[in-house]
Each structure stands twice: as structure tokens, then as C-alpha cells.
Design an enzyme around this catalytic site. Structure first.
Site, PDB file in Angstrom:
ATOM      1  N   LYS A 112      22.756 -53.185  35.134  1.00 28.93           N
ATOM      2  CA  LYS A 112      21.659 -52.665  35.955  1.00 28.93           C
ATOM      3  C   LYS A 112      21.999 -52.664  37.446  1.00 28.93           C
ATOM      4  CE  LYS A 112      18.054 -53.235  32.606  1.00 28.93           C
ATOM      5  NZ  LYS A 112      18.899 -53.739  31.488  1.00 28.93           N
TER       6      LYS A 112
HETATM    7  C1  LIG Z   1      19.007 -53.095  30.241  1.00 26.31           C
HETATM    8  C2  LIG Z   1      20.173 -53.464  29.394  1.00 26.31           C
HETATM    9  C3  LIG Z   1      20.548 -52.704  28.267  1.00 26.31           C
HETATM   10  C4  LIG Z   1      19.752 -51.499  27.795  1.00 26.31           C
HETATM   11  O1  LIG Z   1      19.827 -50.404  28.665  1.00 26.31           O
HETATM   12  P1  LIG Z   1      18.700 -49.265  28.621  1.00 26.31           P
HETATM   13  O2  LIG Z   1      18.997 -48.368  29.744  1.00 26.31           O
HETATM   14  O3  LIG Z   1      17.377 -49.995  28.784  1.00 26.31           O
HETATM   15  O4  LIG Z   1      18.794 -48.604  27.294  1.00 26.31           O
HETATM   16  C5  LIG Z   1      21.674 -53.096  27.565  1.00 26.31           C
HETATM   17  N1  LIG Z   1      22.379 -54.197  27.916  1.00 26.31           N
HETATM   18  C6  LIG Z   1      22.057 -54.954  28.985  1.00 26.31           C
HETATM   19  C7  LIG Z   1      22.870 -56.151  29.315  1.00 26.31           C
HETATM   20  C8  LIG Z   1      20.953 -54.616  29.767  1.00 26.31           C
HETATM   21  O5  LIG Z   1      20.621 -55.381  30.820  1.00 26.31           O
END
Ligand SMILES: *Cc1c(COP(=O)(O)O)cnc(C)c1O
Length: 494
Positions: A112
């Protein structure tokens, strides 16, 4: 000029990119999508040779076309610098018969960061462009990763303020330590006596609370959203799909225009949707593997066309994917329903009121870019152990779900195109689970003890930002009851 419209509204009521970023969710509860899908200015042969920052500019400028090149360069420079522990930003590694795109080299060691290091700068630039005086206030409830990544992005960014509520007993030891040690004069972090749902429900009420709205207006402030429905979070994620492809070309693993497959650990459907946007821009992606944990609403959706959230919610070892309703799926649904806002609104209304909705056959057949698999906890742990022992590479539980999906797809299709697994978190972010996988039994160690125990077994350095947490100064000790949340917000914006 790329304009944005709501998935639930009229295309003629369009906004510029910077307005859509400030707005977040459309007023009719739809999501912003491009009125006309943009086209790249440069051929793939040139894009594959660019460094991360220059590639980001090529992608951003066609989606965020009301920003000047200089504005975008400025944002990119602030987002993708020394806060990443590698100049590649998203390095690609091979292990066994899979390739892993490591998206966890930023300040909070999870993917993120890639979008949330950039979003605050896109937002403050948007404020200037739209002559918006004052400050934006980001208000978020978090179950762990998003809140921390948002704080790390917004901390000390001028003209912004961020307020984060987390369930005080509902996050891991390391996540809690990440929260309470967050620096930044514009940051408020408070633990609440309740679970994530309580935090989220109350945040939604606060966003619509007239007394708080009046106080905000009085202080020349407005709420905005840093969650993954914001188009300003989606667009930066398209970049690393191109970057991964370029790295495979440069490593001579593929020739230009060869097809590749991506496997994506999916929660809110933001990450994988960015991959689909990359394909629509012309990146040779043969398939996108949508990988889920036990919360496998999307697996069923891609198999049957039935979007059905009526099932038990599972708490799993990949918590950032513990989700039954994936907000960003709406953007894909809008596309396969022929960009018809009426059809989309009807589908979503049925889903929201009855808990499920079925796609018609013609729309369902437009989903052939996707395949879907899900992994349960045992399969996830086994995957971590297998990749560690056979391929000498350590993956986190979210990445393991995607690696499992890739293995299942390979076994089923005998695919010959290279597969790139998106690696979304550093394994040290989830040390209890990784330790469980590696030792084959539930560990006694928790938090930093588990972290050290993992470090004793694997050949990977603990990332700097996690290592220094242990001794970081605790700055936010406040915990409150849920009913005190509105007052906390009022105090913070004074
Ligand atoms: C948020 C997240 C995901 C999922 O991503 P999306 O965009 O919500 O589908 C997968 N792995 C980690 C470590 C995350 O923080």
C-alpha cells in the site's frame, strides 16, 4: 484530456482527475472511472527501458491529464525516493518457476506504500489546482495495514491532517507498535474499545455528522478519502505492472510483446484492477489470477458470475484480504456491463439489498481475462514452507495465497508464459504466521520474539523500518470508547 465519471451516474457530469481525487467516492456512491480510457504516448519498447520514476510519469500523465508534467514530476520525486530501500522501487526476483514482484520496499513494508506515498502529494496539488483554501482531513478506520501506510504517506505533508482509529485489541503486536510510534505533527492515532467494524461504522457517521461538518467549514477544512476506491490510489498501481514486464525483458526472460501472467493476492480488488487497466493500455497480459483466502467471494464470482456475500466471514492468516465486499469490483462490473450506469446501479442495488446478484451471460463472458483460485490456511502455510525449502525464498502469507493460485493455475493449464506473483508484504510483517509455517507448529513466540525467531531461520535481513520499531519512542498512548470518537475528531481539528 481524461475526464472522470461516476459508475452510477451520467457521463456528461464529468470531473477532472484532480477533482475526482479530492472527491474520493462520487456523491451518488459510485466510483470514478475514465469517460474514455486513455492511450499511452510511447510504445512498449520505450516504456520497458524506463526507470520507475520516468515510467510513473508516462502512466500518470495520461490518467491525470489535468496535472502538468512539472506537477507530476514533483509528486513522483517526493513519493519514490529514499523512503524506499531500493532504487528499483519494485524489484523482481525469481524463485523456483515463479517470479515475484516485491512491492514491499517502502516505509511500512507492504504494497500500500506504493500508492499512499504518492496520494498525499496528488491531493495537495489538486487543492492548489482547484483553488481550494485550507486543509484536507483524512479520517480512517483501520484493521492494520492501510492506516499505517496512510499515516506514513500523509505525515508532515503541508495542508493535510490525518486521524486514524484502530481497534486496540484487534491488531497484531507489530502493527500496534507501528501505530503508536508514528511521528508527524499532523497525525492523530487513537485506539478504540471495539472491533474494526465499530471503528468503521463510527467513522462513516462522523463523515456525515452536521456538527463536525460545521466545525470543519469553520476551520476551512474538508474530509477526503485515502481508501482504495480513490482513483488517485488506483492509477499509481498500474505502473508496477509495466515495471515488472520491463524487468523480465531486461533480464532476457521474455522478448518484447511476449505474454505474461500475473497472480494477485486480492482483497478490495484494487491491486488486480490496476493490472487489468495495464492490460487495457496494451501490456501483453494473458491472464490475471485473482487469488483469495477462505473469504472466497471473488473466486465464486469468476467461476459463476454470481456475486454473493452471504456467507461466514473468516479471520485468516492473510488479514488484509479478509473481505467479503470488494469495492473496486464495481469498476470491472461497470466495464463488463457495457459502461451502462443503469445496469450497474441495478446490479449493485440488488447486491446491496439481497446480498447477491447474478451477471447475465454476455457480461460474464467478458471476464475471460481473469481466472480465480483460493487457498485455505493450511494451503497457505504449506505454500510458505514449500517456497522456503524448495526455492529458498521466504514469502508472507498474502503472497503465499497468490503463489498457491499460480501453482494451481500452472497445474491445471500447463501454462508456458512466465508467471509474476505480486508480493505484497515483507514476511517480517507477519512473523507469527511465517514461523508457524516454517516450524510446522503453532509458535509460542509473538511479536518481536517471533520476528527474531524467523530471522534466526531465514536468510533475509529484517527491514530497517521494522527493526527500529522496537526502540522507537511511543507517541500515542490514548485509547477511548467508541462513543468518544466524534469528540476526538472535534478536538483534533481545533
Ligand atoms: C491490501 C493488501 C492486499 C489486497 O489488495 P487489494 O487492492 O485490497 O485487493 C494484499 N496484500 C496485502 C499485504 C495488503 O496490504
Amino acid at each position: 484530456m481524461t475526464q472522470y465519471r461516476s459508475t452510477r451516474g451520467d457521463a456528461t457530469a464529468s470531473l477532472t482527475a484532480s477533482q475526482a481525487i479530492l472527491q474520493g467516492l462520487a456523491p451518488d456512491s459510485g466510483l470514478y472511472v475514465p469517460v474514455e480510457f486513455p492511450k499511452l504516448d510511447k510504445p512498449l519498447s520505450e516504456l520497458t527501458a524506463l526507470n520507475y520514476q520516468d515510467l510513473a510519469l508516462e502512466i500518470l500523465k495520461i490518467f491525470l491529464s489535468d496535472y502538468s508534467t512539472e506537477e507530476l514530476q514533483n509528486c513522483i520525486q517526493q513519493a519514490y525516493g529514499s523512503q524506499f530501500d531500493t532504487t528499483d522501487i519494485t524489484p523482481l526476483t525469481s524463485a523456483g518457476n515463479l517470479n515475484y514482484l516485491e512491492l514491499f520496499h517502502g516505509p511500512t513494508a507492504a504494497f500500500k506504500d506504493i500508492a499512499l506515498q504518492l496520494l498525499p502529494h496528488l491531493m495537495t496539488t489538486a487543492m492548489q489546482k482547484n483553488n481550494y483554501p485550507g486543509k484536507v482531513v483524512i479520517l480512517t478506520a483501520t484493521s492494520g495495514d492501510t492506516g499505517k501506510a496512510a499515516m506514513a504517506g500523509f505525515a508532515d505533508v503541508a495542508d493535510t491532517q490525518i486521524i486514524v482509529f484502530y481497534p486496540k485489541d484487534g491488531v497484531s503486536a507489530i502493527q500496534r507498535q507501528q501505530m503508536i510510534t508514528q511521528v508527524g505533527d499532523n497525525v492523530t492515532v487513537v485506539g478504540i474499545d471495539g472491533n474494526f467494524d465499530d471503528a468503521q461504522t463510527n467513522v462513516k457517521q462522523i463523515l456525515n455528522n452536521p456538527e463536525i461538518q460545521a466545525a470543519l467549514t469553520d476551520k476551512k477544512r474538508r474530509f477526503s478519502s485515502a481508501n482504495s476506491i480513490n482513483i488517485g490510489r488506483l492509477v499509481p498501481q498500474i505502473v508496477y505492472y509495466f515495471k515488472a514486464y520491463g524487468q523480465l525483458v531486461q533480464q532476457h526472460k521474455i522478448a518484447l510483446n511476449d505474454e505474461v501472467v500475473f497472480s494477485v493476492p486480492t482483497g478490495n480488488f484494487g491491486d488486480i484492477l490496476a493490472g487489468w487497466y495495464a492490460k487495457r493500455l496494451g501490456l501483453p497480459i494473458k491472464r490475471l489470477i485473482c487469488a483469495s483466502n477462505e473469504n472466497n467471494v471473488l473466486t465464486d464470482f469468476f467461476h459463476t458470475g454470481c456475486y454473493d456475500r452471504q456467507r461466514d466471514f473468516h479471520v485468516t492468516t492473510s488479514p488484509s484480504m479478509d473481505i467479503l465486499v470488494s469495492s473496486n469490483l464495481e469498476r470491472l462490473l461497470f466495464a463488463v456491463l457495457g459502461e451502462d450506469p443503469k445496469a450497474l446501479t441495478e446490479f449493485m442495488t440488488t447486491f446491496e439489498t439481497t446480498g447477491k446478484a447474478q451477471l447475465d451471460d454476455a457480461s460474464f463472458n467478458r471476464l475471460s481475462d481473469f481466472v480465480a483460485y483460493c487457498a485455505n490456511t493450511d494451503e497457505t502455510l504449506t505454500e510458505i514452507r514449500k517456497v522456503q525449502t524448495q526455492d529458498l525464498y521466504t514469502i508472507d502469507p498474502h503472497t503465499a495465497v497468490a503463489a498457491f493460485g499460480a501453482d494451481a493455475y500452472l497445474a491445471e493449464t500447463k501454462e508456458t508464459a512466465p508467471i509474476i506473483v505480486l508480493s505484497t508484504a515483507n514476511p517480517y510483517k507477519f512473523p507469527e504466521t511465517v514461523l508457524h509455517a516454517l516450524t510446522n507448529h503453532q509458535p509460542l513466540e509473538q511479536g518481536f520474539e517471533a520476528l527474531q525467531a524467523v530471522a534466526n531461520v531465514i536468510d533475509l535481513k529484517i527491514p530497517r523500518n521494522i527493526n527500529r520499531l522496537k526502540r522507537a519512542e511511543v507517541l500515542h498512548t490514548k485509547t477511548i470508547s467508541v462513543t468518544d470518537m466524534p469528540q476526538t475528531v472535534l478536538d483534533a481539528i481545533k
